[in-house]
Design a protein around this motif. Structure first.
Motif, mmCIF file in Angstrom:
data_model
loop_
_atom_site.group_PDB
_atom_site.id
_atom_site.type_symbol
_atom_site.label_atom_id
_atom_site.label_comp_id
_atom_site.label_asym_id
_atom_site.label_seq_id
_atom_site.Cartn_x
_atom_site.Cartn_y
_atom_site.Cartn_z
ATOM 1 N N UNK A 124 -4.509 4.597 8.044
ATOM 2 C CA UNK A 124 -3.145 4.117 7.837
ATOM 3 C C UNK A 124 -2.377 5.021 6.879
ATOM 4 N N UNK A 125 -3.042 5.465 5.815
ATOM 5 C CA UNK A 125 -2.400 6.370 4.854
ATOM 6 C C UNK A 125 -2.052 7.700 5.505
ATOM 7 N N UNK A 130 3.389 10.186 5.979
ATOM 8 C CA UNK A 130 4.461 11.053 6.456
ATOM 9 C C UNK A 130 5.800 10.319 6.438
ATOM 10 N N UNK A 131 5.793 9.057 6.858
ATOM 11 C CA UNK A 131 7.039 8.301 6.914
ATOM 12 C C UNK A 131 7.486 7.842 5.525
ATOM 13 N N UNK A 132 6.529 7.491 4.670
ATOM 14 C CA UNK A 132 6.882 7.090 3.312
ATOM 15 C C UNK A 132 7.581 8.224 2.566
ATOM 16 N N UNK A 177 14.327 5.062 -2.072
ATOM 17 C CA UNK A 177 14.680 6.114 -1.120
ATOM 18 C C UNK A 177 13.491 6.582 -0.291
ATOM 19 N N UNK A 178 12.360 5.896 -0.389
ATOM 20 C CA UNK A 178 11.229 6.206 0.477
ATOM 21 C C UNK A 178 11.620 5.951 1.927
ATOM 22 N N UNK A 179 11.170 6.802 2.821
ATOM 23 C CA UNK A 179 11.387 6.670 4.271
ATOM 24 C C UNK A 179 12.834 6.867 4.701
ATOM 25 N N UNK A 180 13.721 7.231 3.797
ATOM 26 C CA UNK A 180 15.126 7.398 4.168
ATOM 27 C C UNK A 180 15.388 8.810 4.693
ATOM 28 N N UNK A 181 16.504 8.965 5.403
ATOM 29 C CA UNK A 181 16.828 10.242 6.036
ATOM 30 C C UNK A 181 18.107 10.842 5.460
#
Length: 471
Positions: A151-152, A157-159, A231-235
């Motif tokens: 899972x990590x 990558x997304x986090x 701001x984790x996972x933000x674009x």
């Protein structure tokens, strides 16, 4: 299979771009060798265009581009050897190909080019998240070491997507890569959100309005507004931050003496850009999310079917801009009270991407697109659509529009059915248990998923599948 030798092709290319002494620089993108020539008039366009192994020659963005195809990295390596050019072999972003049309086309081109270099890793991460979900569904405990590691590997990558986007955005905006990374690390700094929250705010900005913001800390008197979602996972926040940072860096490169440039330029760039990201760029995005949340609440109160249509159609666009966070807190607030309808219209949209991808896989003549579509298709089934959107459907434009239409129709159905979820469960196929509760809505979700998948496939059949790489 042994690597094919492109030495003769490389010798011909070097000779007919004017020789190695005419080459000022060389990079490559997905399909092209990108030369910076001292004198383009020395290049033999006609010979290169007619030469076997070369698709065509393009002059764009101040570069002399020799279009090779998917095997361009191998040709690039041999050209380096022949011309005696050193380099890291990294991908260059196709900024020279950016359309000069309307702002929407320019934005799509910008986002696609920033995501393009990381699509392989993004697709692999989506598949790993799906594998972790399958293992959990098969009985593996989420506390088991195997689950935690897999899972990590996928979720990491997304986090920390802003960190990867900082690298590709830096290339796009011509910023020093490690300075860009420093900006990204500041945005995702661990536990920083707790520094900007508390029991008693210093004061409240815009009290009584949609964008009411409690202020718990200031930067030399200026308010710091940090989103609860972080701001984790933000674009978009990191892309805008790197864009602004690149402008600031360019200014200091011009005014600071060369002798101290190496450390003073990044010092002032980071010192100015990070506070701007916290106090202006981030808050503007956060306020826009709050407004979006209020608008959609009003639409739902007016008519759930219209709500489903609008949210289903716009959800993917909202996620791209990071504006979906205005609805996420409402979802968790309702879940805490037993059930929620806020985001139900979005849960099956991933299947519209999957259906569209299946159609693209069947019709595309580009092997590169087919290779990227397979892992993106698997990821989409498990609710991870970033590889599909940023890698294929959005750059192709019309397939993305078709998925939005499919999303609107499945959203209308779920709004009509007044479907509810009872837990914040998994994504994609693993969202099914979320619909089991006081009244089961599993059948409605499955029907909506089939609607999205079939429409995604069928609607894409009516549009042209453009070429992304072999132009």
């Amino acid at each position: 299979m042994a690597k094919k030798d492109y030495t003769e092709l490389a010798k011909d290319i070097v000779a007919h771009v004017g020789g190695k002494e005419n080459i000022a620089g060389l990079k490559h993108c997905v399909t092209r060798l990108r030369f910076n020539l001292k004198d383009e008039s020395k290049a033999d366009d006609d010979y290169l265009k007619a030469r076997d192994g070369i698709v065509t020659v393009v002059k764009a963005g101040g570069q002399y581009q020799v279009v090779i195809g998917n095997h361009v990295p191998d040709v690039y390596a041999d050209v380096q050897k022949v011309a005696g050019i050193s380099g890291d072999g990294s991908l260059d972003i196709d900024e020279g190909d950016a359309p000069k049309g309307n702002l929407l086309n320019q934005f799509i081109s910008l986002v696609s080019s920033i995501f393009q270099p990381m699509l392989g890793a993004l697709s692999a991460a989506g598949m790993l998240k799906g594998l972790a979900a399958i293992l959990a569904a098969c009985g593996l405990k989420t506390t088991d070491g195997a689950y935690v590691i897999i899972n990590a590997a996928g979720d990491g990558v997304f986090q920390f997507l802003p960190v990867i986007l900082a690298v590709t955005s830096a290339k796009r905006f011509k910023m020093e890569q490690f300075t860009a990374l420093a900006l990204a690390f500041a945005l995702v700094y661990p536990n920083i959100a707790t520094s900007f929250s508390g029991d008693s705010p210093l004061y409240t900005l815009f009290k009584g309005s949609i964008i009411e913001s409690d202020i718990y800390a200031t930067f030399f008197g200026f308010p710091i507004i940090f989103p609860d979602s972080t701001y984790l996972s933000t674009v978009l926040p990191i892309i805008l931050t790197i864009f602004v940072g690149a402008k600031i860096e360019g200014f200091f490169k011009r005014v600071i003496p060369d002798v101290v440039k190496v450390f003073l330029v990044p010092f002032f760039t980071i010192l100015i850009t990070v506070p701007l990201a916290y106090m202006i760029i981030g808050p503007v995005m956060n306020w826009a999310s709050d407004i979006i949340g209020a608008v959609f609440q009003g639409i739902y109160g007016f008519n759930p079917i219209i709500y489903g249509i609008v949210l289903g159609a716009l959800w993917q666009v909202l996620v791209m801009f990071g504006l979906h966070w205005g609805l996420v807190p409402l979802f968790y607030l309702e879940i805490a009270q037993g059930s929620s309808t806020v985001l139900v219209a979005t849960f099956a949209i991933c299947f519209a991407q999957a259906g569209s991808l299946l159609n693209i896989m069947m019709r595309t003549k580009e092997s590169k697109v087919r290779e990227l579509s397979i892992p993106a298709f698997v990821s989409a089934l498990f609710g991870v659509t970033e590889p599909a959107i940023y890698g294929i459907t959005l750059p192709m434009r019309t397939p993305f529009i078709m998925t939005c239409i499919a999303g609107a129709i499945q959203g209308a159905y779920l709004g009509w059915a007044d479907a509810k979820v009872y837990i914040a469960g998994g994504m994609g196929l693993f969202n099914i248990p979320s619909f089991i509760g006081e009244t089961n809505y599993v059948v409605q979700f499955i029907i909506a998923s089939l609607i999205a998948f079939i429409l995604g496939f069928v609607l894409t059949q009516f549009v042209k599948i453009p070429k992304l790489y072999e132009k």
